[in-house]
Design a protein around this motif. Sequence first.
Motif, PDB file in Angstrom:
ATOM      1  N   ARG A 171       0.835  -1.214   0.000  1.00  9.61           N
ATOM      2  CA  ARG A 171       0.000   0.000   0.000  1.00  9.61           C
ATOM      3  C   ARG A 171       0.865   1.258   0.000  1.00  9.61           C
ATOM      4  N   VAL A 172       1.939   1.241   0.804  1.00 10.36           N
ATOM      5  CA  VAL A 172       2.812   2.416   0.872  1.00 10.36           C
ATOM      6  C   VAL A 172       3.458   2.670  -0.486  1.00 10.36           C
ATOM      7  N   VAL A 173       3.954   1.617  -1.123  1.00  7.24           N
ATOM      8  CA  VAL A 173       4.598   1.770  -2.435  1.00  7.24           C
ATOM      9  C   VAL A 173       3.578   2.188  -3.491  1.00  7.24           C
ATOM     10  N   ALA A 174       2.378   1.594  -3.442  1.00  9.66           N
ATOM     11  CA  ALA A 174       1.342   1.972  -4.406  1.00  9.66           C
ATOM     12  C   ALA A 174       0.942   3.431  -4.234  1.00  9.66           C
ATOM     13  N   ALA A 175       0.822   3.866  -2.974  1.00 11.18           N
ATOM     14  CA  ALA A 175       0.472   5.266  -2.715  1.00 11.18           C
ATOM     15  C   ALA A 175       1.555   6.197  -3.234  1.00 11.18           C
ATOM     16  N   GLU A 176       2.825   5.821  -3.045  1.00 11.93           N
ATOM     17  CA  GLU A 176       3.933   6.634  -3.551  1.00 11.93           C
ATOM     18  C   GLU A 176       3.903   6.713  -5.073  1.00 11.93           C
ATOM     19  N   PHE A 177       3.672   5.579  -5.737  1.00 13.63           N
ATOM     20  CA  PHE A 177       3.657   5.580  -7.199  1.00 13.63           C
ATOM     21  C   PHE A 177       2.528   6.453  -7.736  1.00 13.63           C
ATOM     22  N   LEU A 217       7.984  14.512   3.209  1.00 14.01           N
ATOM     23  CA  LEU A 217       9.057  13.688   2.660  1.00 14.01           C
ATOM     24  C   LEU A 217       9.700  12.807   3.727  1.00 14.01           C
ATOM     25  N   SER A 218      10.018  13.398   4.892  1.00 13.55           N
ATOM     26  CA  SER A 218      10.625  12.582   5.952  1.00 13.55           C
ATOM     27  C   SER A 218       9.604  11.624   6.561  1.00 13.55           C
ATOM     28  N   ALA A 219       8.338  12.039   6.645  1.00 14.07           N
ATOM     29  CA  ALA A 219       7.304  11.151   7.187  1.00 14.07           C
ATOM     30  C   ALA A 219       7.117   9.929   6.299  1.00 14.07           C
ATOM     31  N   GLN A 220       7.228  10.101   4.983  1.00 13.20           N
ATOM     32  CA  GLN A 220       7.116   8.969   4.058  1.00 13.20           C
ATOM     33  C   GLN A 220       8.150   7.904   4.357  1.00 13.20           C
ATOM     34  N   ARG A 221       9.403   8.317   4.554  1.00 12.52           N
ATOM     35  CA  ARG A 221      10.479   7.359   4.815  1.00 12.52           C
ATOM     36  C   ARG A 221      10.266   6.650   6.146  1.00 12.52           C
ATOM     37  N   MET A 222       9.813   7.381   7.147  1.00 10.96           N
ATOM     38  CA  MET A 222       9.555   6.761   8.446  1.00 10.96           C
ATOM     39  C   MET A 222       8.401   5.775   8.343  1.00 10.96           C
ATOM     40  N   THR A 249      16.793  -1.698   3.306  1.00 10.69           N
ATOM     41  CA  THR A 249      17.508  -1.266   2.105  1.00 10.69           C
ATOM     42  C   THR A 249      16.740  -1.668   0.848  1.00 10.69           C
ATOM     43  N   ALA A 250      16.275  -2.930   0.807  1.00 11.55           N
ATOM     44  CA  ALA A 250      15.494  -3.392  -0.348  1.00 11.55           C
ATOM     45  C   ALA A 250      14.192  -2.611  -0.466  1.00 11.55           C
ATOM     46  N   GLY A 251      13.553  -2.333   0.678  1.00  8.90           N
ATOM     47  CA  GLY A 251      12.310  -1.583   0.651  1.00  8.90           C
ATOM     48  C   GLY A 251      12.498  -0.181   0.116  1.00  8.90           C
ATOM     49  N   ASN A 252      13.591   0.485   0.529  1.00  7.53           N
ATOM     50  CA  ASN A 252      13.872   1.818   0.003  1.00  7.53           C
ATOM     51  C   ASN A 252      14.157   1.774  -1.489  1.00  7.53           C
ATOM     52  N   ALA A 253      14.821   0.701  -1.944  1.00  9.41           N
ATOM     53  CA  ALA A 253      15.078   0.567  -3.381  1.00  9.41           C
ATOM     54  C   ALA A 253      13.770   0.410  -4.152  1.00  9.41           C
ATOM     55  N   MET A 254      12.847  -0.412  -3.621  1.00  8.09           N
ATOM     56  CA  MET A 254      11.562  -0.594  -4.290  1.00  8.09           C
ATOM     57  C   MET A 254      10.739   0.692  -4.253  1.00  8.09           C
ATOM     58  N   PHE A 255      10.867   1.435  -3.163  1.00  5.55           N
ATOM     59  CA  PHE A 255      10.207   2.728  -3.047  1.00  5.55           C
ATOM     60  C   PHE A 255      10.723   3.667  -4.137  1.00  5.55           C
ATOM     61  N   GLU A 256      12.044   3.674  -4.332  1.00  2.00           N
ATOM     62  CA  GLU A 256      12.626   4.516  -5.371  1.00  2.00           C
ATOM     63  C   GLU A 256      12.273   4.011  -6.766  1.00  2.00           C
ATOM     64  N   THR A 257      12.047   2.698  -6.890  1.00  4.96           N
ATOM     65  CA  THR A 257      11.580   2.168  -8.169  1.00  4.96           C
ATOM     66  C   THR A 257      10.235   2.783  -8.530  1.00  4.96           C
ATOM     67  N   THR A 260       9.116   5.657  -7.505  1.00  5.83           N
ATOM     68  CA  THR A 260       9.315   7.071  -7.812  1.00  5.83           C
ATOM     69  C   THR A 260       9.909   7.273  -9.191  1.00  5.83           C
ATOM     70  N   SER A 261      10.961   6.483  -9.517  1.00  2.00           N
ATOM     71  CA  SER A 261      11.605   6.649 -10.821  1.00  2.00           C
ATOM     72  C   SER A 261      10.685   6.208 -11.959  1.00  2.00           C
TER      73      SER A 261
END
Length: 429
Positions: free
Chosen positions: A23-29, A130-135, A149-157, A159-160
Amino acid sequence: MTTSVTSATTVQRSPLRSWQFRRVVAAEFISSVGTQMTTLALPWFVLTTSGSPARMGLVFVIQILPVPLLGMPAGLLVARWGARRVTIVGDLVDTVLTASVPTLYLAGALPFWALLTVVALVGCVASGYLSAQRMLLTETIGSDEGAVTAGNAMFETATSSARLVGPAIAGFLIAGAGPLNVLWADAASFAVSAALLTGLPRHERTPEPLSANRMAEGVRYLLRDRVLRTMALAALGYGTLMPVVLLALPVMARSRYDANPHVAGWLLAAWGGGTALGTVVVARLARRIPPTRFAAYGGVGAAIVLWLLPWHQPAATAGLTVAAACMFLPAVTAPAAALLMLRPPEHLRPHVVPVFGAAVFVASPIAYAVAGVLFEHLAVGTVLAAVAAGATLCALLLLNLARHPETTSPGGPVAAPPPVRATPPPGGP
């Protein structure tokens, strides 16, 4: 017997496969696609209605400026309310603010000063968002550094990928329906993001008083911790250098490839595609390589490839070089984000993250301004050679950290949680 097998499966299940993380990744995308659409539509709207490039540039400055100025104070609000609430409220406020632009314009009540006010408020929301998203991302994953680390990479996926999809959709909508309707779509994307995050479980924590002492303590912790200090310095370096490379791409297309717009598009697409590919690779390997070593590998790889960029070469290989350089960078940024979230004690995390974010947000606009002046007076190859030299210095910093990853300072040991390595489930994250 069945119960024990079920329990073992539950224990081994990766948090990256949980519905909360998805859900977090979908919301970010979804929200990032909307934001990238507005990044094209709003300047186009200002330029077509005012005819002034200067006003268009001022809109960008006003939106970015609150992020470094308010990032650290906003950390106090995140600590008080919690990441989940700040993120949801930020989405809802952005929904209203973004929708207000076409609403006021259609009502004939949008002078330029009112548009700047709305844009400034959007920047104010972003300072805490922005900082709340990462937390929030870390709360859904847990404290295993490989998973984070993997989660942050997928999060950036996410975004990119949004950077690739958003402008394309915006161009189609602007041509067919005008820029105002793109802003409606962006407002809707924030509303969908808020709806997705509303279903997340609450992260129970004791609300903190709004105290500037905690903010100062977060700054001191970042400066005192050798690992975080080095990672933040390297990230700041890349945050200064890579905007210069991005601005160099259309300059290269003009000076080296006969001002061919197709080449400019190819180079920009290579930037986004390389970044997206890099985040996927990092997500797959994050559990197998310690973060400091992973960042060193990424820094060395990026430096080597960037030394190829100043040389004249065919457009196709230039695009592949850009893609390769961008592919290595997530190996630096994802471990840096993971360490930033896991090393400080939990009560200091809302105050450490904004310091890092504010530095990067200050560096980017300065880099764009300086790069514009450099390209006016120097050859693009000369500027890119200086970028490669700077990237090499960043890589040396990361290599030294990977060789000596101790967490002590002259004042004594820094209280940081020890890294926790979990056995990855079969098949990876």
